[in-house]
Design a protein around this motif. Structure first.
Motif, mmCIF file in Angstrom:
data_model
loop_
_atom_site.group_PDB
_atom_site.id
_atom_site.type_symbol
_atom_site.label_atom_id
_atom_site.label_comp_id
_atom_site.label_asym_id
_atom_site.label_seq_id
_atom_site.Cartn_x
_atom_site.Cartn_y
_atom_site.Cartn_z
ATOM 1 N N GLY A 1 0.789 -1.228 0.000
ATOM 2 C CA GLY A 1 0.000 0.000 0.000
ATOM 3 C C GLY A 1 0.819 1.275 0.000
ATOM 4 N N THR A 2 2.078 1.180 0.413
ATOM 5 C CA THR A 2 2.935 2.368 0.375
ATOM 6 C C THR A 2 3.363 2.727 -1.040
ATOM 7 N N ALA A 3 3.254 1.777 -1.960
ATOM 8 C CA ALA A 3 3.731 2.005 -3.330
ATOM 9 C C ALA A 3 2.629 1.966 -4.373
ATOM 10 N N MET A 4 1.464 1.387 -4.030
ATOM 11 C CA MET A 4 0.398 1.225 -5.026
ATOM 12 C C MET A 4 -0.911 1.792 -4.510
ATOM 13 N N ASP A 5 -1.741 2.224 -5.441
ATOM 14 C CA ASP A 5 -3.063 2.731 -5.113
ATOM 15 C C ASP A 5 -3.993 1.573 -4.756
ATOM 16 N N SER B 1 -7.531 0.839 2.255
ATOM 17 C CA SER B 1 -8.011 2.203 2.472
ATOM 18 C C SER B 1 -6.967 3.034 3.210
ATOM 19 N N ILE B 2 -6.375 2.442 4.245
ATOM 20 C CA ILE B 2 -5.321 3.155 4.976
ATOM 21 C C ILE B 2 -4.133 3.415 4.048
ATOM 22 N N GLY B 3 -3.926 2.501 3.080
ATOM 23 C CA GLY B 3 -2.857 2.702 2.117
ATOM 24 C C GLY B 3 -3.007 3.977 1.305
ATOM 25 N N LEU B 4 -4.230 4.533 1.261
ATOM 26 C CA LEU B 4 -4.460 5.784 0.542
ATOM 27 C C LEU B 4 -3.820 6.985 1.236
ATOM 28 N N ILE B 5 -3.398 6.800 2.499
ATOM 29 C CA ILE B 5 -2.732 7.900 3.210
ATOM 30 C C ILE B 5 -1.309 7.536 3.633
ATOM 31 N N PRO C 1 4.928 6.955 0.035
ATOM 32 C CA PRO C 1 4.970 8.198 -0.755
ATOM 33 C C PRO C 1 3.821 8.379 -1.725
ATOM 34 N N VAL C 2 3.016 7.305 -2.044
ATOM 35 C CA VAL C 2 1.982 7.458 -3.068
ATOM 36 C C VAL C 2 0.780 8.204 -2.494
ATOM 37 N N GLY C 3 0.085 7.611 -1.520
ATOM 38 C CA GLY C 3 -0.982 8.290 -0.777
ATOM 39 C C GLY C 3 -1.887 9.192 -1.592
ATOM 40 N N THR C 4 -2.814 8.616 -2.347
ATOM 41 C CA THR C 4 -3.696 9.405 -3.209
ATOM 42 C C THR C 4 -4.470 10.460 -2.433
ATOM 43 N N VAL C 5 -5.018 10.084 -1.289
ATOM 44 C CA VAL C 5 -5.797 11.028 -0.491
ATOM 45 C C VAL C 5 -4.910 12.141 0.059
ATOM 46 N N LEU C 6 -3.667 11.820 0.403
ATOM 47 C CA LEU C 6 -2.736 12.869 0.842
ATOM 48 C C LEU C 6 -2.562 13.914 -0.251
ATOM 49 N N ASN C 7 -2.427 13.453 -1.480
ATOM 50 C CA ASN C 7 -2.283 14.375 -2.605
ATOM 51 C C ASN C 7 -3.518 15.247 -2.787
#
Length: 425
Positions: free
Chosen positions: A327-331, A366-370, A373-379
């Motif tokens: 999850g740290t590298a993929m959506d 879902s937590i992987g979204l934050i 370095p990828v973190g779609t929701v962070l972006n």
């Protein structure tokens, strides 16, 4: 060797900056060459069949419902209702974020849509009230990922289709875990802000609370309709997505009258573009899924995890750690599509309830979204809130840790997920 070729092709393509959908196709082609099965016709057939699924029709309609809610005033009224309830307590705006995220997640099922709405509506208010911007942005990002957990959920739809698991049961099973994560976020927000000395807004009168509730009642009725309809067998999860889109369109345009006709085209266009990205990913992943099955990778994975097979808890912990790292590298969507065909045979061989695993798997993704370095929701939060990515990342860390702790509590105590499901079924 087969695993190395597949993963090497996928990771290598991603490192070259190739979009994930094309990277999946490239790794699939590489695996076909290795297995001496390359045939353009088979490739095209699996690609088309991957998107040819009735349950996946839920995706565009939930996307559309989320867009309509943000533009048509439903999201704003949900936030106003939460403000009226808990906005006056110490740290109240943080609790408003969490409560509004739970209510919004029961409407759209999209973490990105919920995070964008909450950031636009509440981040300026939190900063103006004196809360640190990075912590406020972190809380909003962490609350946004409740969206794919509390039903309806696009993540559950994609997992259910890929794993051949009941989407209705996944929806019902996600309710209590979503609430548990919200409680964990609330405790963490209290802990982070316990030393803050900020002026509290006045408590809303009973009349003001009643007015906010009355104005938001049309939005709040939608999740009730969906859950009752699913439980009573009135409609399927796919049809529930259509109900959500049509209902939100009716409420926004006829009742609230905040959605003019000229706004419909950009809403439909945005939903269509987002859907196209998701469906292209699904189609590309189905090519890899077919090849994974042909190459017998699930059996190899079962053999690899055989030492943990006698202990379901240890097996789940090992899988959850693996998903955390991925999850740290993929959506979220590609992770579900790639890992589900590999992990489900392991889960079935170990005798683990597929619905229980599906809830844990979607929570982790879902937590992987934050997770940087990828973190779609962070972006999304950084973009909408005009913040630096590293600021949002620092702010989200304590809340992300709390979510992982809650997730592992569910691993240790399966009844937190299974018991509420048995009340409905």
């Amino acid at each position: 060797m087969t695993v190395l070729i597949f993963l090497g092709g996928l990771i290598g393509a991603m490192m070259l900056g190739i979009p994930i959908a094309y990277a999946l196709l490239a790794s699939g082609v590489g695996l076909m060459w290795h297995l001496d099965l390359f045939d353009a016709q088979i490739l095209a057939q699996n690609f088309i069949n991957g998107a040819d699924s009735f349950p996946l029709l839920a995706v565009p309609f939930f996307m559309l419902a989320g867009e309509i809610m943000n533009v048509g005033g439903l999201s704003q009224r949900i936030v106003n209702f939460a403000l009226a309830l808990v906005g006056h307590v110490k740290g109240g705006l943080g609790y408003v974020v969490i409560l509004a995220a739970c209510l919004l997640s029961a409407l759209s099922g999209s973490a990105v849509a919920d995070a964008a709405a909450l950031t636009a509506l509440l981040l300026p208010m939190m900063v103006k009230a004196g809360h640190k911007k990075e912590v406020s942005g972190g809380l909003i990002a962490a609350s946004g990922v409740i969206g794919p957990i509390i039903p309806p959920s696009i993540g559950f739809v994609i997992f259910g289709v890929t794993a051949n698991v009941s989407i209705s049961k996944l929806f019902i099973a996600g309710i209590f875990p979503g609430i548990m994560i919200a409680v964990g976020l609330a405790f963490t927000w209290w802990w982070v802000g316990r030393k803050e000395q900020l002026a509290l807004p006045p408590k809303k009168t009973r009349a003001e609370v009643w007015k906010a509730a009355r104005e938001s009642v049309w939005a709040l009725l939608l999740p009730v309709f969906i859950l009752v309809g699913l439980r009573m067998g009135v409609f399927t999860p796919t049809e529930a997505a259509v109900v959500a889109a049509v209902y939100s369109l009716f409420v926004a345009s006829v009742i609230y009258r905040e959605l003019p006709l000229k706004a419909l085209y950009p809403i439909f266009a945005t939903a269509a573009k987002t859907t196209a990205v998701v469906m292209f990913l699904v189609a590309a992943a189905m090519v890899s899924s077919w090849l994974i099955t042909v190459a017998n990778l699930p059996a190899q994975m079962v053999e690899l995890l055989k030492p943990f097979m006698d202990n379901q808890t240890l097996l789940l912990i090992a899988i959850m750690v693996l998903v955390m790292l991925v999850g740290t590298a993929m959506d979220m969507t590609p992770t579900i599509l790639i890992m589900t065909p590999v992990l489900m045979p392991v889960i079935k061989a170990a005798g683990i309830d597929p619905v229980y695993f599906g809830v844990l798997f979607i929570i982790n993704n879902s937590i992987g979204l934050i997770t940087p370095p990828v973190g779609t929701v962070l972006n999304v939060v950084a973009g909408v809130g005009r913040m630096k990515m590293d600021e949002v990342t620092r702010g989200v860390l304590p809340f992300m840790a709390a979510q992982f702790i809650v997730m592992f509590i569910m691993v240790l105590f399966p009844q937190t997920v299974l018991a509420p499901l048995r009340w409905f079924y």
